[in-house]
Design an enzyme around this catalytic site. Structure first.
Site, PDB file in Angstrom:
ATOM      1  N   ASN A 274      10.321  70.397  67.505  1.00 51.06           N
ATOM      2  CA  ASN A 274      10.051  71.639  66.776  1.00 51.06           C
ATOM      3  C   ASN A 274      10.169  71.319  65.288  1.00 51.06           C
ATOM      4  O   ASN A 274      11.275  71.144  64.778  1.00 51.06           O
ATOM      5  CB  ASN A 274      11.091  72.695  67.216  1.00 51.06           C
ATOM      6  CG  ASN A 274      10.990  73.969  66.395  1.00 51.06           C
ATOM      7  OD1 ASN A 274      10.048  74.167  65.633  1.00 51.06           O
ATOM      8  ND2 ASN A 274      11.978  74.836  66.557  1.00 51.06           N
ATOM      9  N   TRP A 275       9.025  71.225  64.625  1.00 47.20           N
ATOM     10  CA  TRP A 275       9.054  70.814  63.209  1.00 47.20           C
ATOM     11  C   TRP A 275       9.424  71.956  62.284  1.00 47.20           C
ATOM     12  O   TRP A 275       9.602  71.756  61.087  1.00 47.20           O
ATOM     13  CB  TRP A 275       7.689  70.212  62.810  1.00 47.20           C
ATOM     14  CG  TRP A 275       7.344  68.954  63.545  1.00 47.20           C
ATOM     15  CD1 TRP A 275       8.112  68.296  64.477  1.00 47.20           C
ATOM     16  CD2 TRP A 275       6.147  68.174  63.407  1.00 47.20           C
ATOM     17  NE1 TRP A 275       7.462  67.170  64.931  1.00 47.20           N
ATOM     18  CE2 TRP A 275       6.253  67.074  64.289  1.00 47.20           C
ATOM     19  CE3 TRP A 275       4.985  68.302  62.637  1.00 47.20           C
ATOM     20  CZ2 TRP A 275       5.243  66.109  64.407  1.00 47.20           C
ATOM     21  CZ3 TRP A 275       3.975  67.345  62.748  1.00 47.20           C
ATOM     22  CH2 TRP A 275       4.112  66.253  63.628  1.00 47.20           C
ATOM     23  N   LYS A 276       9.522  73.165  62.809  1.00 48.84           N
ATOM     24  CA  LYS A 276       9.887  74.342  62.001  1.00 48.84           C
ATOM     25  C   LYS A 276       8.999  74.402  60.751  1.00 48.84           C
ATOM     26  O   LYS A 276       7.828  74.056  60.810  1.00 48.84           O
ATOM     27  CB  LYS A 276      11.382  74.315  61.678  1.00 48.84           C
ATOM     28  CG  LYS A 276      12.236  74.153  62.944  1.00 48.84           C
ATOM     29  CD  LYS A 276      13.696  74.407  62.722  1.00 48.84           C
ATOM     30  CE  LYS A 276      14.439  74.246  64.049  1.00 48.84           C
ATOM     31  NZ  LYS A 276      15.854  74.511  63.954  1.00 48.84           N
TER      32      LYS A 276
ATOM     33  N   HIS B  41      12.573  81.879  69.587  1.00 52.23           N
ATOM     34  CA  HIS B  41      13.534  80.974  68.942  1.00 52.23           C
ATOM     35  C   HIS B  41      14.582  81.804  68.198  1.00 52.23           C
ATOM     36  O   HIS B  41      14.264  82.838  67.622  1.00 52.23           O
ATOM     37  CB  HIS B  41      12.808  80.030  67.976  1.00 52.23           C
ATOM     38  CG  HIS B  41      13.705  78.930  67.499  1.00 52.23           C
ATOM     39  ND1 HIS B  41      14.621  79.121  66.496  1.00 52.23           N
ATOM     40  CD2 HIS B  41      13.854  77.656  67.920  1.00 52.23           C
ATOM     41  CE1 HIS B  41      15.290  77.991  66.316  1.00 52.23           C
ATOM     42  NE2 HIS B  41      14.845  77.083  67.172  1.00 52.23           N
TER      43      HIS B  41
ATOM     44  N   GLU C  63      15.971  81.500  65.427  1.00 49.25           N
ATOM     45  CA  GLU C  63      15.706  81.760  63.999  1.00 49.25           C
ATOM     46  C   GLU C  63      14.780  82.962  63.848  1.00 49.25           C
ATOM     47  O   GLU C  63      14.910  83.745  62.917  1.00 49.25           O
ATOM     48  CB  GLU C  63      15.125  80.499  63.344  1.00 49.25           C
ATOM     49  CG  GLU C  63      16.221  79.467  63.120  1.00 49.25           C
ATOM     50  CD  GLU C  63      15.763  78.017  63.171  1.00 49.25           C
ATOM     51  OE1 GLU C  63      14.547  77.761  63.099  1.00 49.25           O
ATOM     52  OE2 GLU C  63      16.644  77.144  63.287  1.00 49.25           O
TER      53      GLU C  63
ATOM     54  N   GLU D 201      19.576  77.063  73.756  1.00 46.57           N
ATOM     55  CA  GLU D 201      19.932  76.578  72.427  1.00 46.57           C
ATOM     56  C   GLU D 201      21.090  77.404  71.868  1.00 46.57           C
ATOM     57  O   GLU D 201      20.877  78.477  71.291  1.00 46.57           O
ATOM     58  CB  GLU D 201      18.733  76.711  71.484  1.00 46.57           C
ATOM     59  CG  GLU D 201      17.523  75.904  71.910  1.00 46.57           C
ATOM     60  CD  GLU D 201      16.608  75.611  70.731  1.00 46.57           C
ATOM     61  OE1 GLU D 201      16.430  74.427  70.432  1.00 46.57           O
ATOM     62  OE2 GLU D 201      16.112  76.558  70.107  1.00 46.57           O
TER      63      GLU D 201
ATOM     64  N   GLY E 166      20.974  72.854  64.037  1.00 48.58           N
ATOM     65  CA  GLY E 166      20.960  72.400  62.650  1.00 48.58           C
ATOM     66  C   GLY E 166      22.345  72.212  62.054  1.00 48.58           C
ATOM     67  O   GLY E 166      22.487  72.048  60.849  1.00 48.58           O
TER      68      GLY E 166
ATOM     69  N   SER F 110      20.948  70.224  67.711  1.00 45.49           N
ATOM     70  CA  SER F 110      21.445  68.933  67.202  1.00 45.49           C
ATOM     71  C   SER F 110      21.303  67.789  68.204  1.00 45.49           C
ATOM     72  O   SER F 110      22.189  66.932  68.306  1.00 45.49           O
ATOM     73  CB  SER F 110      22.889  69.062  66.710  1.00 45.49           C
ATOM     74  OG  SER F 110      22.962  70.000  65.653  1.00 45.49           O
TER      75      SER F 110
ATOM     76  N   GLY G  10      14.926  69.746  66.827  1.00 40.14           N
ATOM     77  CA  GLY G  10      14.503  70.179  65.500  1.00 40.14           C
ATOM     78  C   GLY G  10      14.555  69.026  64.515  1.00 40.14           C
ATOM     79  O   GLY G  10      13.674  68.164  64.485  1.00 40.14           O
ATOM     80  N   GLY G  11      15.628  68.985  63.726  1.00 41.49           N
ATOM     81  CA  GLY G  11      15.769  68.004  62.640  1.00 41.49           C
ATOM     82  C   GLY G  11      15.405  66.574  63.029  1.00 41.49           C
ATOM     83  O   GLY G  11      14.656  65.899  62.297  1.00 41.49           O
TER      84      GLY G  11
HETATM   85  P1  PGA Z   1      18.091  71.108  65.632  1.00 35.58           P
HETATM   86  O1  PGA Z   1      17.150  72.346  66.005  1.00 35.58           O
HETATM   87  O2  PGA Z   1      17.751  69.986  66.557  1.00 35.58           O
HETATM   88  O3  PGA Z   1      17.771  70.791  64.193  1.00 35.58           O
HETATM   89  O4  PGA Z   1      19.513  71.566  65.803  1.00 35.58           O
HETATM   90  C1  PGA Z   1      16.845  72.647  67.328  1.00 35.58           C
HETATM   91  C2  PGA Z   1      15.967  73.868  67.408  1.00 35.58           C
HETATM   92  O5  PGA Z   1      16.211  74.827  66.661  1.00 35.58           O
HETATM   93  O6  PGA Z   1      15.016  73.929  68.212  1.00 35.58           O
END
Ligand code: PGA
Length: 251
Positions: free
Chosen positions: A9-11, A95, A97, A167, A173, A213, A234-235
């Site tokens: 997930n590149w956000k 998600h 966020e 999640e 993050g 993470s 994500g990251g």
């Molecule tokens: P993260 O994000 O790996 O940076 O914690 C995961 C996500 O929000 O899908």
């Protein structure tokens, strides 16, 4: 059979140029047939270019969101039809966020799932509790509610196309990952919810991914858990070497 899905997930990261460059690196490293489903979810602006760069590759493309309508006066929104048109096969929905910053409700997320399925896009339904909810011991109740409302009126036959991503919000993050046993326990609870809704046979085949993470250093241990069937990253998916290592986890 339960699928293994490894998704990046590149956000809100990467220009078109940067996205295509990363996709090309991933394709070179992962393009050969593997038993795992692999996908990247770039920002909307880069979807077309990334899907083109990955044409014929085993690495698929997903969207990070969609609007639940075919077309219409919905300024700023993107429909499932448009996503299919640019080469998407998956969509991340609900998600945390988006739940937090865009006030997305379980009902709205449920509409998105239904529209995605009607169009043949595979939804990844994200669920997870806050640190406060976990502190109060409510994590299973919160996640169960998100699963039930997110999947409302979705028939058992459609569940083959649906993945769930657990999640925990406190792990996204933050560098703080759920321990493998915490993840496994929550995945088991989610699978019980799915059994209640659809029966054991259907529930056993649903891919339940873990997110929060996930890194090269913890992926092997997480994926070794019996109820962890994939990862939503994500990251660590923004860098080719690290995402390739994650996708090639060893358990
Ligand atoms: P993260 O994000 O790996 O940076 O914690 C995961 C996500 O929000 O899908």
């Amino acid at each position: 059979m339960r699928k293994i899905i490894m998704a990046g997930n590149w956000k809100m990261h990467k220009t078109v140029g940067e996205s295509v460059a990363l996709a090309a690196q991933l394709n070179a490293a992962l393009g050969d047939a593997m038993e795992r489903e692999m996908l990247v979810c770039p920002p909307f602006t880069a979807l077309y270019a990334v899907a083109k760069a990955l044409q014929g590759s085993t690495v698929q493309v997903g969207a990070q969101n969609l609007f639940p309508a075919d077309e219409g006066a919905f300024t700023g929104e993107i429909s499932p039809k448009m996503l299919l048109d640019v080469g998407c096969s998956y969509a991340i929905l609900g998600h945390s966020e988006r739940r937090e910053y865009l006030q997305e409700s379980d009902q709205f997320i449920n509409q998105k799932l239904k529209t995605a399925l009607e169009h043949g896009l595979k939804p990844i339904l994200c669920v997870g509790e806050t640190l406060e909810q976990r502190g109060e011991g409510r994590q299973k109740a919160v996640v169960s509610m998100q699963v039930h409302q997110g999947l409302q009126d979705i028939p058992a036959e459609a569940m083959e196309q649906v993945a769930v991503a657990y999640e925990p919000i406190w792990a996204i993050g933050t560098g703080q990952t759920a321990t493998p046993s915490q993840a496994d326990e929550m995945h088991s609870a989610i699978r019980n919810n799915l059994s209640g809704l659809y029966g054991d046979e259907v529930a056993q085949d649903v891919c339940i991914m873990y997110g929060g993470s996930v890194k090269p250093g913890n992926v092997d241990e997480l994926m070794a858990q019996p109820e962890v069937d994939g990862a939503l990253v994500g990251g660590a998916s923004l860098d080719a070497e690290s995402f390739v290592r994650i996708v090639r986890f060893q358990s």
